[in-house]
Motif scaffolding. Structure first.
Motif, mmCIF file in Angstrom:
data_model
loop_
_atom_site.group_PDB
_atom_site.id
_atom_site.type_symbol
_atom_site.label_atom_id
_atom_site.label_comp_id
_atom_site.label_asym_id
_atom_site.label_seq_id
_atom_site.Cartn_x
_atom_site.Cartn_y
_atom_site.Cartn_z
ATOM 1 N N MET A 193 -8.208 2.301 -1.726
ATOM 2 C CA MET A 193 -6.919 2.715 -1.145
ATOM 3 C C MET A 193 -7.099 3.155 0.309
ATOM 4 O O MET A 193 -6.195 3.015 1.131
ATOM 5 C CB MET A 193 -6.253 3.814 -1.978
ATOM 6 N N CYS A 212 -4.666 0.452 -10.982
ATOM 7 C CA CYS A 212 -3.628 1.109 -10.163
ATOM 8 C C CYS A 212 -2.312 1.209 -10.946
ATOM 9 O O CYS A 212 -1.786 0.203 -11.417
ATOM 10 C CB CYS A 212 -3.411 0.309 -8.879
ATOM 11 N N PRO A 213 -1.756 2.419 -11.083
ATOM 12 C CA PRO A 213 -0.539 2.581 -11.883
ATOM 13 C C PRO A 213 0.681 1.875 -11.302
ATOM 14 O O PRO A 213 1.602 1.540 -12.040
ATOM 15 C CB PRO A 213 -0.327 4.107 -11.890
ATOM 16 N N VAL A 214 0.685 1.658 -9.991
ATOM 17 C CA VAL A 214 1.861 1.038 -9.371
ATOM 18 C C VAL A 214 1.566 -0.390 -8.886
ATOM 19 O O VAL A 214 2.251 -0.931 -8.041
ATOM 20 C CB VAL A 214 2.416 1.920 -8.224
ATOM 21 N N GLN A 220 0.828 -1.217 0.000
ATOM 22 C CA GLN A 220 0.000 0.000 0.000
ATOM 23 C C GLN A 220 0.862 1.267 0.000
ATOM 24 O O GLN A 220 0.459 2.311 -0.505
ATOM 25 C CB GLN A 220 -0.919 0.006 1.236
ATOM 26 N N ILE A 260 -0.649 -1.994 -7.042
ATOM 27 C CA ILE A 260 -0.895 -2.391 -5.647
ATOM 28 C C ILE A 260 -2.037 -3.409 -5.650
ATOM 29 O O ILE A 260 -3.093 -3.155 -6.233
ATOM 30 C CB ILE A 260 -1.277 -1.163 -4.787
ATOM 31 N N CYS A 285 1.583 3.681 -2.958
ATOM 32 C CA CYS A 285 0.477 4.512 -3.479
ATOM 33 C C CYS A 285 0.931 5.944 -3.756
ATOM 34 O O CYS A 285 1.578 6.578 -2.921
ATOM 35 C CB CYS A 285 -0.631 4.512 -2.433
ATOM 36 N N ILE A 286 0.570 6.435 -4.925
ATOM 37 C CA ILE A 286 0.929 7.824 -5.265
ATOM 38 C C ILE A 286 -0.304 8.741 -5.191
ATOM 39 O O ILE A 286 -0.278 9.860 -5.699
ATOM 40 C CB ILE A 286 1.597 7.917 -6.651
ATOM 41 N N ARG A 287 -1.383 8.273 -4.578
ATOM 42 C CA ARG A 287 -2.595 9.077 -4.303
ATOM 43 C C ARG A 287 -3.206 9.680 -5.571
ATOM 44 O O ARG A 287 -3.595 10.844 -5.575
ATOM 45 C CB ARG A 287 -2.304 10.223 -3.330
ATOM 46 N N CYS A 288 -3.295 8.882 -6.621
ATOM 47 C CA CYS A 288 -3.898 9.404 -7.849
ATOM 48 C C CYS A 288 -5.415 9.343 -7.795
ATOM 49 O O CYS A 288 -6.101 10.028 -8.555
ATOM 50 C CB CYS A 288 -3.388 8.630 -9.054
ATOM 51 N N GLY A 289 -5.954 8.494 -6.929
ATOM 52 C CA GLY A 289 -7.411 8.391 -6.786
ATOM 53 C C GLY A 289 -8.087 7.579 -7.877
ATOM 54 O O GLY A 289 -9.315 7.505 -7.934
ATOM 55 N N ARG A 290 -7.308 6.953 -8.739
ATOM 56 C CA ARG A 290 -7.887 6.198 -9.858
ATOM 57 C C ARG A 290 -8.729 5.020 -9.354
ATOM 58 O O ARG A 290 -9.798 4.734 -9.882
ATOM 59 C CB ARG A 290 -6.750 5.702 -10.762
ATOM 60 N N CYS A 291 -8.236 4.327 -8.322
ATOM 61 C CA CYS A 291 -8.960 3.163 -7.805
ATOM 62 C C CYS A 291 -10.314 3.567 -7.234
ATOM 63 O O CYS A 291 -11.274 2.793 -7.294
ATOM 64 C CB CYS A 291 -8.134 2.444 -6.739
ATOM 65 N N LEU A 333 -4.740 -4.187 -4.263
ATOM 66 C CA LEU A 333 -5.689 -3.659 -3.270
ATOM 67 C C LEU A 333 -6.692 -4.717 -2.813
ATOM 68 O O LEU A 333 -6.991 -4.831 -1.630
ATOM 69 C CB LEU A 333 -6.426 -2.461 -3.875
HETATM 70 S S1 SF4 Z 1 -4.905 3.656 -7.920
HETATM 71 FE FE1 SF4 Z 1 -3.140 2.875 -6.757
HETATM 72 S S2 SF4 Z 1 -1.756 4.631 -6.611
HETATM 73 FE FE2 SF4 Z 1 -3.751 5.455 -7.220
HETATM 74 S S3 SF4 Z 1 -4.757 6.017 -5.256
HETATM 75 FE FE3 SF4 Z 1 -5.396 3.926 -5.757
HETATM 76 S S4 SF4 Z 1 -3.907 2.623 -4.648
HETATM 77 FE FE4 SF4 Z 1 -3.031 4.677 -4.758
#
Ligand code: SF4
Length: 401
Positions: A347, A378-380, A315, A382, A318-324, A384
């Motif tokens: 997230m 998720c770009p990285v 977790q 994770i 996470c780069i806090r993009c909010g995509r998820c 989730l």
């Molecule tokens: S998509 Fe991945 S990187 Fe972006 S907020 Fe959600 S957990 Fe974080």
């Protein structure tokens, strides 16, 4: 900080489902948002390559977090910044409060870690006049609620509600409910706060261990003013934001902007130490046009412990993009009313487990449907849904189920 109980979560979710204004705000904000990110990635496939590099860079740091924290601290000193380390949310609040004092005007740019440690409320309780300067975050401050999305905190508010808040709480007259008018009124209102501010408080998208430079990405331009105009700048940064190099930090900012559907970002700010000049006789003097003083508060608050856990550690990438959040069928109906007291959605469950303890994360896990759409976007990368499944198992074990 508050812990989480399942009954409260269910109550909150029911309130969200029965709130027609929130449902209408989410419906309006959501339309089209799901298509924009794939379009950006199709136009800029290089972002996918950068995302892989960010994933690798973050993995490297998390495997050796203590050493990277030390490197970041030394690099920050090297560029004339004053680093601090806070083990807990309370320590972080106390460190910032000790620097700010009371009776000051403070302007803040949107920062999830500031929300995590309850910073604005704490500074206000000490007699400071504190203003959020990101438009969405200001609306949240005026409403007395919490951010409803990582990137767009006021995503659930309609223009009618935003206009009502601005006119009632700021005491300014609005001609109608046009979004342009709301933005212009807030811009005029906050100008005076920026100019009078004694302190500017920001977060950071990424902090480079090799140089002590940190990067902030934005579209509004408020971060430039928060970090550039007041005589004192304090950056509050979770230790998960540390990356090995400044190049990695740029990559984080690019990937985050693209996955937040704001690509290219309007502004990319790099800050490496306080403002200075050596224009006269090559003698370095601090405080030219920007702040002469820069404090950086590195916040642990559960991150170092989580970094040692095989699944929860993921977790922290996470780069806090909010995509998820936008992809999650539960979040689309509840916004951040599900996912934790500060962070929300898929997230949010993981971040709540990191910052408030696994028991709190486990209370939230049950509302997840297990569809795993979050994993795919998720770009990285994770996992989730696996983190949430693990939390469900912990709940069952701890309740003898
Ligand atoms: S998509 Fe991945 S990187 Fe972006 S907020 Fe959600 S957990 Fe974080």
């Amino acid at each position: 900080m508050p812990s989480v109980a399942l009954e409260e979560v269910l109550r909150d979710v029911r309130r969200a489902l029965e709130d027609p204004a929130l449902q209408e705000g989410l419906r309006r904000a959501y339309t089209g948002a799901e298509r924009r990110v794939p379009e950006i990635l199709a136009e800029h496939p290089e972002i996918l390559e950068l995302a892989r590099r960010v994933e690798e860079a973050k993995r490297r740091v998390l495997e050796d977090l203590d050493r990277y924290i030390e490197m970041a601290v030394e690099s920050l000193k090297g560029v004339g910044a004053e680093p601090h380390f806070a083990g807990t949310a309370e320590e972080a609040r106390e460190i910032v409060a000790g620097i700010v004092g009371s009776g000051k005007v403070v302007v803040m740019s949107k920062s999830m870690v500031a929300a995590e440690i309850g910073l604005r409320e704490h500074l206000e309780s000490l007699g400071n006049e504190v203003w959020e300067t990101d438009l969405g975050e200001l609306l949240i401050q005026l409403q007395g609620s919490k951010p409803m999305h990582t990137i767009a905190p006021a995503i659930h508010l309609t223009r009618e509600e935003a206009a009502r808040l601005v006119s009632e709480k700021l005491g300014v007259k609005l001609d109608g409910e046009k979004i342009e008018e709301i933005v212009a009124v807030v811009r005029r209102y906050l100008r005076d706060k920026f100019v009078r501010a004694d302190v500017g408080i920001s977060g950071a998208n990424a902090l480079a261990a090799d140089t002590g430079a940190f990067v902030l990405v934005e579209n509004e331009g408020n971060i430039r003013l928060v970090t550039g105009l007041p005589p004192l700048h304090i950056a509050v940064v979770g230790v998960d934001k540390i990356v090995p190099t400044l190049t990695d930090a740029f990559h984080v900012a690019m990937v985050q902007a693209a996955y937040a559907s704001l690509y290219p970002p309007t502004y990319l700010n790099v800050i490496a130490g306080p403002s200075s000049t050596a224009d006269i006789e090559k003698k370095r003097v601090y405080g030219a046009h920007g702040p002469p003083k820069l404090h950086v508060v590195l916040v642990d608050n559960g991150r170092k412990k989580a970094a040692k856990k095989p699944l929860l550690a993921e977790q922290l990438r996470c780069i806090r993009c909010g995509r998820c959040q936008l992809e999650c069928p539960v979040w689309r109906l509840t916004a951040n009313h599900w996912g934790g007291p500060v962070y929300g959605g898929p997230m949010g469950v993981g971040w709540t487990a990191v910052t408030l303890g696994e028991e709190s994360g486990a209370e939230l896990a049950h509302l997840c449907l297990g569809c795993a759409r979050c994993d795919e976007v998720c770009p990285v990368r994770i996992p989730l849904s696996r983190i949430i499944r693990w939390l469900k198992k912990l709940y069952a074990e701890s309740h003898g189920l």
